[in-house]
Write an enzyme that holds these catalytic residues in place. Structure first.
Site, PDB file in Angstrom:
ATOM      1  N   HIS A 218       2.270   2.140  -3.207  1.00 28.02           N
ATOM      2  CA  HIS A 218       1.355   3.144  -3.762  1.00 28.02           C
ATOM      3  C   HIS A 218       1.889   4.569  -3.652  1.00 28.02           C
ATOM      4  O   HIS A 218       1.165   5.521  -3.897  1.00 28.02           O
ATOM      5  CB  HIS A 218      -0.026   3.029  -3.100  1.00 28.02           C
ATOM      6  CG  HIS A 218      -0.718   1.722  -3.400  1.00 28.02           C
ATOM      7  ND1 HIS A 218      -1.974   1.431  -2.956  1.00 28.02           N
ATOM      8  CD2 HIS A 218      -0.312   0.636  -4.109  1.00 28.02           C
ATOM      9  CE1 HIS A 218      -2.327   0.213  -3.366  1.00 28.02           C
ATOM     10  NE2 HIS A 218      -1.326  -0.288  -4.058  1.00 28.02           N
TER      11      HIS A 218
ATOM     12  N   ASP B 161       0.861  -1.185   0.000  1.00 27.06           N
ATOM     13  CA  ASP B 161       0.000   0.000   0.000  1.00 27.06           C
ATOM     14  C   ASP B 161       0.898   1.236   0.000  1.00 27.06           C
ATOM     15  O   ASP B 161       2.012   1.162  -0.510  1.00 27.06           O
ATOM     16  CB  ASP B 161      -0.970  -0.074   1.194  1.00 27.06           C
ATOM     17  CG  ASP B 161      -2.255   0.698   0.926  1.00 27.06           C
ATOM     18  OD1 ASP B 161      -2.151   1.882   0.561  1.00 27.06           O
ATOM     19  OD2 ASP B 161      -3.356   0.128   1.065  1.00 27.06           O
TER      20      ASP B 161
END
Ligand code: NAG
Ligand code: NAG
Length: 396
Positions: free
Chosen positions: A244, A221
């Site tokens: 991310h 993430d």
């Protein structure tokens, strides 16, 4: 003078050592192994770790919790203050391993939680949360999976240093800082697979004076996620990927929310990440804001969205009346950002029609699409200025 110093300094050290030894003011050490912890990776050593913390925290002089080499299996650890001294070192030379049954930590929100402490240094060691079992549960679509635990959480604390800590395969976030002031995370090494869910590297919110320095983050993430109420945040020398990217947000989920102010992100690299430098807000009413961000000296390698502001976030298109974000975004500077985008749109400012982004400045931005093709910039409700190199061509 130089000569005198050379003689004086060792002499001063010797004298200080003698005085400390005589007066017994050197740090007290609480070795988890002496307190019953077993370095076999299987025996539950939670009690020994808690005993070491209670000793260190209750000590009226500087104290060390010492974790020697070896693998120590521990469940949820609660390092709670206030303590009787303001100089505690948690020195980890070994590895902490989570119980293989992910339910043990999974409903408890945190694995290691430091709460209400002041003057604590956590140095070295590896935290292996063994998250794969929980990720598999989540991806199987089962309803019986716990949310998962953050591996290392620093809450409501001040003057904390996290130095040279490795976190691997966290169940949820690797490291989270919430409700703190003056926290430094230095030389962190964060590792989880690119497809592990919700494994944010370092999350910061409701905190002031946090710095994240010289760290490497490969995860599933956000590399760093910045939540409401993060102010005076400094991020420097961070290498991200996979993951991310560095994200301010998601912000503006709630109507009443503290703003993000004075964030510096410099000397960062992104390799194969989903985003590079991102600001993200829910398309919901909110009094949140982002004011004063400097993104400086970032290198992108094959990043899907190198520069992005997205104020239209609304997963499942639920509870976003009129799809408008109340978050006010202003004074965001991008300086010396270069490299390659994995998609054609390398710069995307998709701002709120109620609160257009204001005062974006871009200087020396040079992003290409797949190494040589020209990239594009896309703006909605965004205004600002550019100087120096500007590739792709500005959309202001
Ligand atoms: C912004 O934050 C940095 C630390 O990240 C701090 O040194 C600086 O003084 C802050 N600036 C303002 C205007 O508060
Ligand atoms: C932009 O980057 C490309 C690829 O690194 C480089 O060849 C080019 O010279 C740069 N352009 C400018 C104006 O700096």
């Amino acid at each position: 003078m130089a000569m005198a110093n050379r003689l004086f300094l060792p002499l001063a050290t010797i004298i200080a050592t003698v005085i400390f030894t005589v007066l017994g003011v050197s740090a007290a050490t609480y070795n988890v192994k002496s307190l019953g912890a077993k370095p076999d990776g299987r025996t539950d050593s939670t009690k020994a770790f808690m005993a070491a913390w209670l000793g260190a925290c209750g000590s009226t002089k500087a104290a060390t919790v010492y974790v020697p080499r070896g693998r120590f299996m521990v469940g949820g650890l609660r390092f709670t203050g206030p303590c009787k001294n303001g100089a505690i070192r948690v020195q980890i030379d070994g590895t902490l391993v989570a119980p293989s049954n992910y339910f043990v930590l999974g409903n408890g929100k945190f694995w290691l939680l430091f709460h209400g402490v002041q003057g604590v240094t956590i140095a070295g060691g590896t935290l292996d949360a063994q998250g794969a079992g929980l990720w598999a549960c989540k991806s199987s679509g089962s309803r019986n999976c716990p949310d998962g635990a953050t591996s290392l959480a620093i809450f409501n604390s001040r003057d904390v240093v996290v130095y040279g800590v490795s976190s691997i395969n966290s169940q949820m976030f690797h490291i989270a800082v919430n409700g703190c002031s003056n926290v430094k995370v230095v030389g962190a090494n964060v590792v989880a697979p690119w497809n592990s869910p919700n494994t944010d590297g370092i999350h910061v919110q409701l905190s002031t004076g946090v710095s994240i320095l010289n760290s490497k983050i490969s995860t599933g993430d956000d590399c760093v996620s910045i939540g409401p109420g993060a102010t005076n945040l400094w991020i420097e020398g961070v290498a991200c990927g996979p993951g991310h990217g560095i994200s301010i947000g998601s912000l503006g989920k709630d109507l009443n929310e503290q703003g993000v102010r004075n964030v510096t992100v410099k000397r960062v690299t992104f390799k194969g990440t989903e985003n590079g430098l991102r600001i993200k807000a829910w398309a919901r009413p909110s009094n949140g804001f982002v004011n004063g961000v400097l993104f400086q000296n970032a290198v992108m390698t094959n990043v899907e969205n190198p520069i992005v502001i997205d104020q239209n976030y609304c997963p499942g298109s639920k509870n976003c009346p009129r799809q408008v974000s109340g978050v006010k975004i202003s004074n965001v500077r991008y300086q010396d950002v270069h490299g390659t985008s994995a998609t054609k749109v390398a710069v995307k400012f998709d701002c709120s029609k109620k609160n257009p982004c204001r005062g974006i400045t871009m200087q020396d931005v040079n992003l290409s699409f797949k190494n040589q093709l020209p990239a594009a910039a896309y703006c909605v409700n965004a205004g600002g200025t550019t100087s120096g190199v500007m590739k792709p061509t500005s959309c202001f």
